[in-house]
Design a protein around this motif. Structure first.
Motif, short mmCIF file in Angstrom:
data_model
loop_
_atom_site.label_atom_id
_atom_site.label_comp_id
_atom_site.label_asym_id
_atom_site.label_seq_id
_atom_site.Cartn_x
_atom_site.Cartn_y
_atom_site.Cartn_z
N ALA A 1 0.52 -1.00 0.19
CA ALA A 1 -0.10 -0.69 -0.17
C ALA A 1 0.96 1.29 0.17
O ALA A 1 0.29 2.34 -0.69
N VAL A 2 2.27 1.08 0.74
CA VAL A 2 2.95 2.17 0.57
C VAL A 2 4.39 2.04 -0.16
O VAL A 2 3.98 3.20 -1.20
N MET A 3 4.56 1.01 -0.83
CA MET A 3 5.27 0.88 -1.20
C MET A 3 4.82 1.49 -3.08
O MET A 3 5.59 1.65 -4.22
N TYR A 4 3.45 0.96 -3.56
CA TYR A 4 3.38 1.30 -4.88
C TYR A 4 2.07 2.39 -4.91
O TYR A 4 0.40 2.04 -5.09
N ARG A 5 2.73 3.21 -3.81
CA ARG A 5 1.01 4.80 -4.11
C ARG A 5 1.27 5.27 -5.57
O ARG A 5 2.32 5.75 -6.07
N GLY A 6 0.24 5.76 -5.73
CA GLY A 6 0.14 7.04 -6.89
C GLY A 6 -0.76 8.41 -5.76
O GLY A 6 -1.24 8.18 -5.39
N TYR A 7 -0.72 8.87 -7.75
CA TYR A 7 -1.35 10.42 -7.48
C TYR A 7 -2.96 10.14 -7.97
O TYR A 7 -2.73 9.30 -9.08
N ASP A 8 -3.77 10.62 -6.94
CA ASP A 8 -5.13 10.87 -7.66
C ASP A 8 -5.78 12.31 -8.78
O ASP A 8 -4.14 12.57 -8.93
N SER A 9 -6.01 12.23 -9.77
CA SER A 9 -6.14 13.26 -10.31
C SER A 9 -6.93 14.59 -10.15
O SER A 9 -6.50 15.51 -11.18
N SER B 1 -15.91 16.03 7.44
CA SER B 1 -16.12 17.54 6.90
C SER B 1 -14.76 17.65 6.16
O SER B 1 -14.43 18.61 5.62
N GLY B 2 -14.01 17.68 7.47
CA GLY B 2 -12.56 17.64 8.06
C GLY B 2 -11.72 16.65 7.21
O GLY B 2 -10.37 16.49 7.16
N ASN B 3 -11.99 16.28 6.32
CA ASN B 3 -11.16 14.42 5.62
C ASN B 3 -10.16 13.80 6.65
O ASN B 3 -10.51 13.98 7.81
N LEU B 4 -9.31 13.20 5.85
CA LEU B 4 -8.49 12.35 6.17
C LEU B 4 -8.27 12.84 7.96
O LEU B 4 -8.33 11.54 8.91
N PRO B 5 -7.04 13.38 8.01
CA PRO B 5 -6.15 13.89 9.50
C PRO B 5 -7.92 14.09 10.57
O PRO B 5 -7.16 14.16 11.72
N ARG B 6 -9.01 14.58 10.21
CA ARG B 6 -10.02 15.07 11.17
C ARG B 6 -10.18 13.41 12.04
O ARG B 6 -10.17 12.75 12.90
N VAL B 7 -10.29 13.07 10.83
CA VAL B 7 -11.03 10.74 11.33
C VAL B 7 -9.97 10.42 11.81
O VAL B 7 -10.33 9.75 12.81
N GLY C 1 -14.70 4.38 0.87
CA GLY C 1 -15.95 5.32 0.23
C GLY C 1 -15.37 6.05 -1.08
O GLY C 1 -15.83 5.75 -2.15
N SER C 2 -14.92 6.68 -0.11
CA SER C 2 -14.88 8.41 -1.00
C SER C 2 -13.68 8.08 -2.07
O SER C 2 -13.83 8.72 -3.57
N LYS C 3 -12.86 7.53 -1.42
CA LYS C 3 -11.34 7.24 -2.25
C LYS C 3 -11.45 5.93 -3.12
O LYS C 3 -11.06 5.84 -4.54
N CYS C 4 -12.79 5.48 -2.87
CA CYS C 4 -13.18 4.14 -4.18
C CYS C 4 -14.14 4.77 -5.46
O CYS C 4 -13.72 5.08 -6.84
N LEU C 5 -14.75 5.67 -4.66
CA LEU C 5 -15.16 7.13 -5.96
C LEU C 5 -14.68 7.84 -6.77
O LEU C 5 -14.39 8.38 -7.72
N GLY C 6 -13.48 8.80 -6.11
CA GLY C 6 -13.05 9.56 -6.51
C GLY C 6 -12.45 8.08 -8.06
O GLY C 6 -11.74 9.14 -8.76
N PHE C 7 -11.18 7.08 -7.40
CA PHE C 7 -10.37 6.51 -8.55
C PHE C 7 -11.61 6.38 -9.69
O PHE C 7 -11.32 6.24 -10.93
N GLN D 1 -12.20 14.88 -7.70
CA GLN D 1 -12.74 15.87 -7.57
C GLN D 1 -14.49 16.20 -7.88
O GLN D 1 -14.22 17.67 -7.56
N HIS D 2 -14.31 15.19 -8.14
CA HIS D 2 -15.69 14.85 -7.48
C HIS D 2 -16.15 14.37 -6.37
O HIS D 2 -17.68 13.78 -5.90
N GLN D 3 -15.20 13.81 -5.76
CA GLN D 3 -15.32 12.33 -4.47
C GLN D 3 -16.42 13.65 -3.40
O GLN D 3 -16.76 12.88 -2.47
N HIS D 4 -16.14 14.99 -3.12
CA HIS D 4 -17.02 15.30 -2.32
C HIS D 4 -18.34 15.81 -1.46
O HIS D 4 -18.67 15.96 -0.83
N HIS D 5 -19.14 15.37 -3.09
CA HIS D 5 -19.92 14.74 -3.40
C HIS D 5 -20.30 13.96 -2.71
O HIS D 5 -21.91 14.09 -2.40
N TYR D 6 -19.87 12.44 -2.56
CA TYR D 6 -20.05 11.69 -1.71
C TYR D 6 -20.37 11.58 -0.91
O TYR D 6 -21.48 11.07 0.53
N VAL D 7 -20.84 12.96 0.40
CA VAL D 7 -20.56 13.36 1.87
C VAL D 7 -21.70 13.21 2.15
O VAL D 7 -22.76 12.91 2.78
#
Length: 449
Positions: free
Chosen positions: A111-119, A203-209, A373-379, A384-390
């Protein structure tokens, strides 16, 4: 839906998960198992580096991953396993955890060895990025398949449904806020309140979680262990018989109608995987967000998960249910069965104390599932659209509060099975590269003394 879940968790998938875990164990020559001390040392923060890539500390990454497994998977999932597969199912849950340690080491490292960048250019981890970055574009359909299954499988409906059921039994009925014939209004109100609380955090995204789970998970686990310890101490003479029943039924299936041993194995493996997520891939999204430039280091952190989750917490839940005898001659299932076990020792305080645990653990799980779920949707459709998942997620929480747990749970179990296919395939294909990275890492550790 039950037939679909049974089909997905058939012999081929069981062989993939358990056989794959055994392969990792043998292929690595039990290397991860020999470094548990180092894995727990990493969690103390001594290896954290704020300049490394990533979002979460090692400890936050583990608690975020554990928040998706600890809770209802341990409290309700174990009860469901015993109800459907008998005490012997617990043995097969243990087996998935033992081999799952090796599986988590490989998937957590990848998971760390093969990280990638989203859109949007943000660094991400998870099986979909492992497949894209590690296996190449021709494997992309497998990454898309995982993302779709992950989006469906990490819905909050089971967690909120069981939370509402717990509150209904321990609070609403005694206070006459609802009745068995009329509880829709109460369920709906709880669903709306839960949705608002979860939305306030996510609403504070991953750092708050990560901050929330790093505080909630350890305190709730300690509290739950103290509760189960009270029951185990008062029934200490019954514990050997409970273990004996688990081992005996694991290979006979006598507690299941018709003595169906296959059912015992299937239920145990599927519930075990649902509990610790080894080989499923969801937890890799949390570990992939760890702030580290050492992939193997996060793999060592990830492998502690099944030990804490299944071998310790799930075992305590199973023993509590078995030694109190509440699993026999009852139609109760899930969290209600576990509550009955606690009430047999603590009286009316049992369900109330368990309710507190369920509230916080289920809410932390729901928060983590939003991230998955939001990361799967973002992929799938672009970050740029995954914030609607909230907002859709909030509505799903409300819908789950008044839904049917049987259909919901079987659907989630089926989707978990679907997620395991790309996760295990990618880890098996990349195993030689992961093992080479592990050898290099431990060689450096020995040189540093």
């Amino acid at each position: 839906m039950e037939r679909f879940a049974s089909f997905m968790w058939g012999t081929p998938l069981i062989l993939l998960l358990v056989g794959g875990g055994l392969f990792f164990l043998i292929y690595s020559r039990a290397l991860p198992y020999r470094h548990f001390g180092h894995g727990f040392a990493i969690l103390t923060g001594r290896y954290d580096n704020s300049n490394d890539k990533g979002t979460l500390s090692h400890f936050q990454a583990l608690t975020t991953a554990l928040s998706g497994t600890l809770g209802l998977g341990n409290i309700a999932g174990v009860a469901l396993a015993i109800t459907a597969g008998g005490p012997g199912a617990v043995f097969w849950m243990w087996l998935t955890a033992v081999v799952g340690i090796a599986t988590k080491f490989f998937t957590g490292t990848a998971a760390v060895m093969y990280r990638g960048y989203d859109s949007q250019g943000a660094l991400q981890g998870g099986p979909m990025y492992v497949i894209r970055e590690g296996l190449g574009k021709r494997w992309l359909p497998l990454a898309i398949f995982f993302s779709f299954a992950g989006l469906c499988g990490t819905q909050p409906v089971f967690q909120i449904n069981q939370l509402v059921a717990m509150l209904r039994t321990s609070v609403a009925y005694p206070l006459q806020l609802a009745s068995e014939q009329s509880h829709f209004g109460f369920d709906l109100i709880v669903g709306v309140i839960a949705a608002l609380l979860v939305l306030a955090v996510i609403s504070g995204n991953l750092p708050r979680v990560g901050k929330v789970t790093s505080r909630l998970v350890p305190s709730m686990v300690i509290g739950y262990m103290l509760m189960t310890a009270g029951i185990l101490v008062t029934h200490v003479s019954d514990i050997p018989a409970a273990f004996g029943l688990i081992f005996q039924d694991a290979f006979t299936g006598q507690a299941v109608a018709g003595g169906a041993l296959g059912t015992v194995i299937q239920v145990g493996v599927s519930r075990g995987a649902f509990s610790n997520e080894a080989g499923i891939g969801t937890e890799s999204m949390a570990h992939g967000a760890a702030r580290t430039n050492e992939p193997v280091r996060e793999g060592l952190v990830a492998m502690t998960g099944p030990v804490i989750d299944t071998l310790i917490v799930c075992t305590c839940t199973a023993l509590v249910i078995l030694i109190t005898g509440v699993w026999q001659g009852t139609e109760a299932g899930g969290v209600t069965l576990t509550a009955n076990a606690f009430s047999s020792t603590y009286g009316n305080w049992g369900p109330l104390l368990l309710t507190v645990m369920v509230i916080f653990l289920s809410l932390s799980t729901i928060m983590t599932f939003w991230y998955y779920g939001s990361k799967c949707l973002g992929f799938l459709i672009g970050a740029q659209h995954q914030h609607h998942y909230v907002w859709a997620y909030g509505l799903l929480i409300i819908a789950g509060s008044v839904g049917s747990v049987g259909v919901i749970f079987n659907f989630l179990i089926a989707m978990y099975a679907a997620m395991a296919i790309p996760t295990m395939i990618s880890a098996l294909v990349l195993a030689p590269r992961i093992m080479q990275a592990a050898k290099e890492y431990f060689a450096r550790q020995e040189d540093d003394g």
